[in-house]
Design an enzyme around this catalytic site. Structure first.
Site, short mmCIF file in Angstrom:
data_model
loop_
_atom_site.label_atom_id
_atom_site.label_comp_id
_atom_site.label_asym_id
_atom_site.label_seq_id
_atom_site.Cartn_x
_atom_site.Cartn_y
_atom_site.Cartn_z
CD GLU A 2 -2.49 1.83 0.28
OE1 GLU A 2 -3.22 1.02 -0.38
OE2 GLU A 2 -2.24 2.92 -0.08
N GLY A 53 -9.46 3.92 0.01
CA GLY A 53 -10.64 5.00 0.05
C GLY A 53 -11.48 4.84 1.18
CB ALA A 58 -19.11 9.83 3.01
CB VAL A 200 3.75 -6.83 -11.57
CG1 VAL A 200 3.42 -8.21 -11.79
CG2 VAL A 200 3.53 -5.74 -10.30
CG HIS A 440 -18.78 7.65 -6.26
ND1 HIS A 440 -19.94 8.21 -6.00
CD2 HIS A 440 -18.16 7.60 -5.01
CE1 HIS A 440 -20.13 8.32 -4.64
NE2 HIS A 440 -18.93 7.88 -4.03
N GLY A 473 -12.34 -1.21 -7.96
CA GLY A 473 -13.36 -0.22 -8.94
C GLY A 473 -13.05 -0.40 -10.28
#
Ligand SMILES: Cc1cc2nc3c(=O)[nH]c(=O)nc-3n(C[C@H](O)[C@H](O)[C@H](O)COP(=O)(O)OP(=O)(O)OC[C@H]3O[C@@H](n4cnc5c(N)ncnc54)[C@H](O)[C@@H]3O)c2cc1C
Ligand code: SF4
Length: 525
Positions: A2, A53, A58, A200, A440, A473
């Site tokens: 991360e 995230g 929220a 990678v 988003h 996502g």
């Protein structure tokens, strides 16, 4: 791996004025958890931390309408409508999703407005990943782990400070470091914070990755001694968010590390057909920053969903991104109209206008209106040299513009302003550059039936390689019309449900290997 930092509740900034602890731009010395990336076709907000995230989100975790499974390239790939409920259920259990019981002044204001506009029946309290106090009790009480039979961390009940997007300082928000990552680390997984993946490639000799992969990393927060490291692994999961995964995979495809990745990389990037509007009510009697960051929602028509969003008191810097709402066609005429309106307003009501555009008190007096639509609309991302910096390649956005305003949402913001005596606001980049803002961003490595149409199959397995998965996502293949995190988590749960326990796996899994079998994982789990 991360690249963001690991955060403890007491380390989160109190307000957004602590830019260095809020924003992520390590080369400038900003080591926070929130990032904003500007492209020609969209301004994209995203998180960057251990917990991704979820640290800055929220905590609104909603299931999208069933119709989204019939849209986009994932339609027909699986019996989504009957398969997904169990994965939503697992994701909701681990994330501790409950119906919000804490309605703040902004939620009540929206409820009243919806009622007087005849859409009161669409009002609903959001589902949130927050540890809430029992009915009638005050927040702020600490309990031993309430979610995982004592295996998880202790939690404190929510005090409704509205600070979820600045990181929860009260141990009430169920961010991933409090559940998935906490439990994984307890069971022996290692998380490497501040570790950016830069390379990678399949281990030498076997180009399809069936012998494993080499992963190269650098320290993301160091300027000089970047601590270059090399790891090897038998399988790999990319989970760097839509932007992060696209960026990394483009680089790896282009430099010859992973040349067999699909050419569909970067296609069908979606912004949830989103528009960010706002309302500022100078001198409003109540503190609009109180409550949970997103406590409720309404539908202003069948496809348009609106949620009132807040920042905690004192977090007023977002004001610099907002400006009084200006209608009209995007382009120079709209900019001219915006400037004219501002000048006229300054001349006619100088004090009132200055009061409106100054930042102090913004969070207490404002509501951000997050408008989302489950309608088609997408852009593409490419790996090119931008004209303003031709020395290296980076992500650039292409394709048709996504409309910067949703007319019915603008109308709603204006009606809300009239009802409350406030002023409707919109995002400055929408007016100046005709660019929509979104938190988003999804797509870019979408699920599809073949490498000619997408980057992964419906089990999140990358076309062209073995034991390689994308679980974030970027695989989402439609605009969801609701906040996407619960769907991203449920899709990751589904992908993982097909993976057998370590002692049973043959390390030979790939998108081209045939059907996924959840029976195997059921018997071996
Ligand atoms: C202010 C804000 C509020 C939001 N509110 C909500 C909400 O209420 N509900 C909701 O559903 N969604 C919300 N979202 C969106 C939500 O946060 C994202 O949709 C979601 O986190 C995406 O999940 P992901 O797994 O794709 O990636 P992320 O959660 O973004 O995780 C990707 C991680 O990978 C790391 N990374 C990237 N590249 C590399 C690399 N090369 N090496 C190592 N690490 C890397 C990043 O630092 C990041 O931590 C919000 C977003 C923002 C910015
Ligand atoms: S409202 Fe405050 S206490 Fe509650 S979850 Fe959000 S940040 Fe934590």
């Amino acid at each position: 791996m991360e690249m963001g930092r690991r955060w403890r509740p007491e380390d989160f900034p109190r307000t957004s004025w602590s830019i260095h602890r809020w924003f992520w731009r390590p080369k400038l010395g900003l080591r926070g958890f929130f990032n904003m990336r500007c492209f020609r076709r969209a301004v994209i907000f995203h998180g960057c931390a251990v917990g991704g995230g979820s640290i800055t989100y929220a905590n609104t975790l909603l299931r999208p309408p069933d119709k989204i499974w019939d849209m986009g390239s994932w339609a027909g790939l699986a019996d989504w409508k009957s398969e997904m409920p169990q994965h939503y259920q697992t994701a909701s259990r681990i994330l501790g999703v409950v119906e919000n019981r804490i309605l703040g002044p902004a939620d009540n204001l929206l409820k009243r407005a919806a009622k007087s506009l005849g859409i009161g029946h669409t009002f609903y309290p959001t589902s949130v990943a927050v540890f809430q106090p029992a009915e009638g009790e005050q927040g702020g009480k600490t309990f031993p782990d309430p979610y995982f039979g004592g295996e998880g961390p202790e939690r404190t009940t929510c005090v409704a400070c509205g600070g979820c997007m600045m990181g929860c300082r009260y141990k009430s928000k169920n961010s991933l470091d409090q559940n998935y990552l906490y439990l994984a680390e307890k069971h022996g997984a290692r998380v490497f914070p501040e570790t950016k993946v830069v390379g990678v490639r399949p281990l030498p000799g076997v180009a399809d990755g069936s012998a494993g992969y080499e992963v190269r990393t650098v320290c993301s927060t160091a300027w000089i001694r970047r601590n270059r490291r090399r790891f090897t692994c038998r399988g790999i999961v990319f989970a760097a968010s839509a932007l992060g995964t696209m960026e990394l995979l483009f680089k790896l495809k282009e430099n010859g590390s992973l040349p067999a990745l699909s050419d569909q990389l970067g296609k069908y990037v979606r912004t949830n057909s989103e528009s960010l509007l706002g309302l500022r009510i100078p001198g409003y009697a109540e503190d609009l920053s109180k409550g949970i960051a997103i406590g409720c929602g309404i539908y202003i028509d069948e496809n348009t969903h609106v949620e009132p969003v807040r920042y905690p008191s004192g977090s007023d810097t977002m004001m610099f991104l907002t400006t009084p709402l200006t209608g009209g066609r995007p382009g120079p005429m709209r900019i001219a109209l915006w400037m004219k309106n501002l000048v006229v307003s300054l001349l006619r009501h100088p004090l009132k206008t200055l009061r409106l555009v100054q930042p102090w008190g913004w969070a207490r007096e404002s509501i951000i209106l997050l408008c989302m639509q489950a309608l088609e609309g997408h852009i593409d991302m490419r790996w090119e040299r931008p004209w303003f910096w031709p020395f290296r390649k980076c992500l650039v956005s292409r394709g048709e513009r996504i409309p910067t305003f949703i007319p019915q949402a603008n109308r709603f913001a204006e009606q809300l302003a009239q009802l409350t005596g406030g002023t409707a606001m919109s995002m400055l980049p929408e007016i100046l550059f005709n660019v929509p803002g979104t938190a988003h961003c999804v797509g870019g490595c979408i699920m599809a039936d073949s490498r000619g149409h997408g980057v992964v199959d419906h089990g999140s397995r990358a076309f062209g390689y073995k034991n390689m998965y994308v679980c974030d996502g970027s695989v989402v293949a439609a605009n969801l019309g609701v906040n996407p995190s619960l769907t991203i988590t449920a899709l990751a749960e589904r992908a993982m449900s097909f993976i057998p326990s370590a002692q049973w796996t043959t390390w030979n899994d790939c998108a081209e290997c045939g059907e996924l079998s959840s029976d195997l994982s059921e018997t071996t789990r």
